[in-house]
Design a protein around this motif. Sequence first.
Motif, mmCIF file in Angstrom:
data_model
loop_
_atom_site.group_PDB
_atom_site.id
_atom_site.type_symbol
_atom_site.label_atom_id
_atom_site.label_comp_id
_atom_site.label_asym_id
_atom_site.label_seq_id
_atom_site.Cartn_x
_atom_site.Cartn_y
_atom_site.Cartn_z
ATOM 1 N N ALA A 294 -48.145 -36.310 22.062
ATOM 2 C CA ALA A 294 -48.639 -35.527 23.190
ATOM 3 C C ALA A 294 -47.711 -34.363 23.501
ATOM 4 N N ALA A 295 -46.439 -34.509 23.160
ATOM 5 C CA ALA A 295 -45.465 -33.447 23.397
ATOM 6 C C ALA A 295 -45.432 -32.428 22.259
ATOM 7 N N GLY A 296 -46.275 -32.639 21.222
ATOM 8 C CA GLY A 296 -46.344 -31.701 20.112
ATOM 9 C C GLY A 296 -45.356 -31.969 18.996
ATOM 10 N N LYS A 297 -44.699 -33.116 19.029
ATOM 11 C CA LYS A 297 -43.724 -33.454 17.993
ATOM 12 C C LYS A 297 -44.433 -33.997 16.761
ATOM 13 N N ALA B 299 -32.981 -43.223 11.320
ATOM 14 C CA ALA B 299 -33.347 -42.172 10.369
ATOM 15 C C ALA B 299 -34.031 -40.983 11.029
ATOM 16 N N VAL B 300 -34.352 -41.096 12.331
ATOM 17 C CA VAL B 300 -35.129 -40.037 12.978
ATOM 18 C C VAL B 300 -34.510 -39.662 14.323
ATOM 19 N N SER B 301 -35.047 -38.596 14.889
ATOM 20 C CA SER B 301 -34.590 -38.168 16.212
ATOM 21 C C SER B 301 -35.144 -39.101 17.276
ATOM 22 N N LYS B 302 -34.630 -38.969 18.506
ATOM 23 C CA LYS B 302 -35.088 -39.833 19.593
ATOM 24 C C LYS B 302 -36.577 -39.635 19.867
ATOM 25 N N SER C 51 -37.762 -43.941 26.956
ATOM 26 C CA SER C 51 -38.379 -42.862 26.192
ATOM 27 C C SER C 51 -37.861 -41.518 26.653
ATOM 28 N N ALA C 52 -37.831 -40.581 25.676
ATOM 29 C CA ALA C 52 -37.391 -39.220 26.010
ATOM 30 C C ALA C 52 -38.506 -38.490 26.725
#
Length: 604
Positions: free
Chosen positions: A466-469, A548-551, A603-604
Motif C-alpha cells: 500500500a505504501a508503494g514498496k 535479507a531485506v529492508s524493514k 511495522s514501519a
Amino acid sequence: MRELSVPSLAPDPSECSVADYVYDNAARDPQRTALRRRNADQWSDVSAGTFAAEVTELARGLIGAGLQRGDRIALMSKTRYEWTLVDFAALAIGAVVVPIYETSSAEQVGWILSDSGAVAMVVETPEHQAIVQEVRANTPELRHLWQIEAGAVATIGALGELVDAADVGTRRQGTRIDDLASIIYTSGTTGRPKGCELSHRNFITEVSEVTTGLHQLFAEGTSTLLFLPIAHVFGRAIEIGALATGCVLGHTADIRNLLDDLKGFQPTFVLSVPRVFEKVYNTARQRAHTDGKERIFDLAERAAIRYSVGLESGSIPKRVKLQHAIFDRLVYGKLRAALGGRCDAAVSGGAPLGARLGHFFRGVGITIYEGYGLTETTAGVCVNRPDAIRVGSVGMPVGGTTARVGDDGELLLRGPLVFQGYWRNDEATKQAIDADGWFHTGDIGEIDAAGYVTITGRKKEIIVTAAGKNVAPAVLEDRVRAHWLVSQCLVVGDRQPFIAALITVDPEAFPTWLKDVGRDGSTDLSAVLDDPGLRGEFQSAIDEANKAVSKAEAIRKFIVLPHDWTEATGELTPSLKLKRNVVQAACADEIAALYASGRPADSA
C-alpha cells in the motif's frame, strides 16, 4: 540496461535430428554401455548398439501404425527406460513428441491432446489409459493408444514386421534441423498450459552448448540417475545430453527409495530442483541433532561454507582447511555416501537454490552447478560451470545467447535456444517474443560486470504494498523454506500495509519436533498450531529471512496452516513450483485474517 552476448562454445551442429545421437553412438562403439536399466533390484547394462536396435524396432512399428512425419505422439509416463525408448523412436521417424506429466488430471490431458492434435499416445498404467478414455470423445484425432504396462513396446514393434529398417533411416535422414521435435506444455502456474514449439535445432544447440560447458559431467565414464520427470524440459535436456555425450543414463521414479537407488546406481552427478537439496540438508541436520551430534554438524556446516567461500575468493585460511579435513571424515563423507559414493557434482534448476545451500554442498564435496531456464528456452539458458562459477548466481548465458536486462528489470533473451512460438497461439507468441526477436522471460534479473546472471523474482509476482514498496517474494520464501520444519511458504501483501506469510509444516519433520518437545507422536498438527514452541520455530525462520531485506520488505505476520501444499492437492506443479494463484484463492480467508487486525505494532 545491461546486455551481454556470449560466443558459441560448441561447433556448428553436425546432426539434423536429435535421434542421430543414438545412431552415432552405435556406429562409433556399439559395445559401450549407453544406459543402465533396472530389473527388480538389479541394474543391467544396455549397450549403444542394443539401444539403437531397440529404437529402430519401435520406430518400424510406429511407421507400420501409419504415423507420418510431423504427427504428434503424446507420452504420459513416470521416468523410466521406456520413456526414453519411445522418445527417440518417435524422433527417429520425424514425429513430434508431446510429453504429458503422469500426474496430470483428465482436464489437463484432454486439453493437451485436443490442442496438440495428437494422433497417437503411449501411457504407462491402466489408470492413465482410463483417463484418456474418459476424454477421448473430445480428441477425435487420437487414433492409437498403447499402454507400457500392457506390453506397448512389443505391441508397437509387432506392427513393423513388414517395414524395412532402412525406412527408419530414410525418415531420420530426411529430418531437417529446424523441423519441430517436440511440443512441451507449460506447467500452467498462471492459467491453461501453452504448448512450446521446440525444434531439433533447439535441443541440439542446448545439448551442445551445455555439455561443452559442463564437459566434466557429460563424458564417457560419467553417469547420472534421472529421477525428475522427463516430461519436464529440464529432465528431457539431461536425457538427450547423456546419450549425446556417452554419459551412462539410468531412470527411477521411486522417490521414496531414491537413496537405495542412488547407492545401487552410484551416479557421478545428479540433477534436481532446489527443494530436494533442501530436504537432503534438513534431513541430515535434523538427524544429527536427534542423535546428539548437533554441535558437530553445526561446526561442520560452518566449516563447509567457509571453505567454499574461500574457494571462490581464492584464499582459504589454514584453520578452515584443517577443520574441513577433519569434518570430511566425520560428516561430509557420510553425505556423499548417501548419494551413492561417487557423486561429486549436481545440476540444479527450476527455482533459486540460494547461496547458503550452494556453499554448503560445495564445501561438502558436491558442487552444485545452478542454472536457469524455461520451457521456452529449451531448459538451461544460463548455467554455472567449473571454470566460471559464482555461488548464488545462475551463471553466465550459454554459448550463442544474448541476455539483456530491460528498463523495468525484466530479463530478455535472444538466440538459438529460444523456442519457435506457442502452438496454435499466435497472440501469446507475439506477447512473448517482440518484433526484435527478444524473448521476454517474465523474470526480474541482474547481470553483473563479470557477466553472471542473478534472478530475483517473477515480474508478475512482484508485490506492491500500500505504501508503494516493491517486494520480490522469492527472496523471503527461499530463506523461510530453509528451516527444517518448513515445507512451503507463500509471501503476500499486494496493496496491503505490510508483508505477511503463509507457512506449511513439513510432514516428515513434524514427528521429530513432537519427539523433541516430549509430545505424543500421534498428536495431530491442528492441535498444536498455536503452540508457542512451534510458533517460535517458525518465528526464527522469519527472523532469518528478514535479515535479507529492508524493514519495509520484512514479514510482519505469519500463519501456520494445518495441511501441506502438494502436487497431488493441486498447489504445486510437477516441478514443485508453487501455483500462487491457486493457493491465494484457496487461502483467501486466511490471508484476509492476517490483515483483519490491522498493522503489527513493530511495522514501519
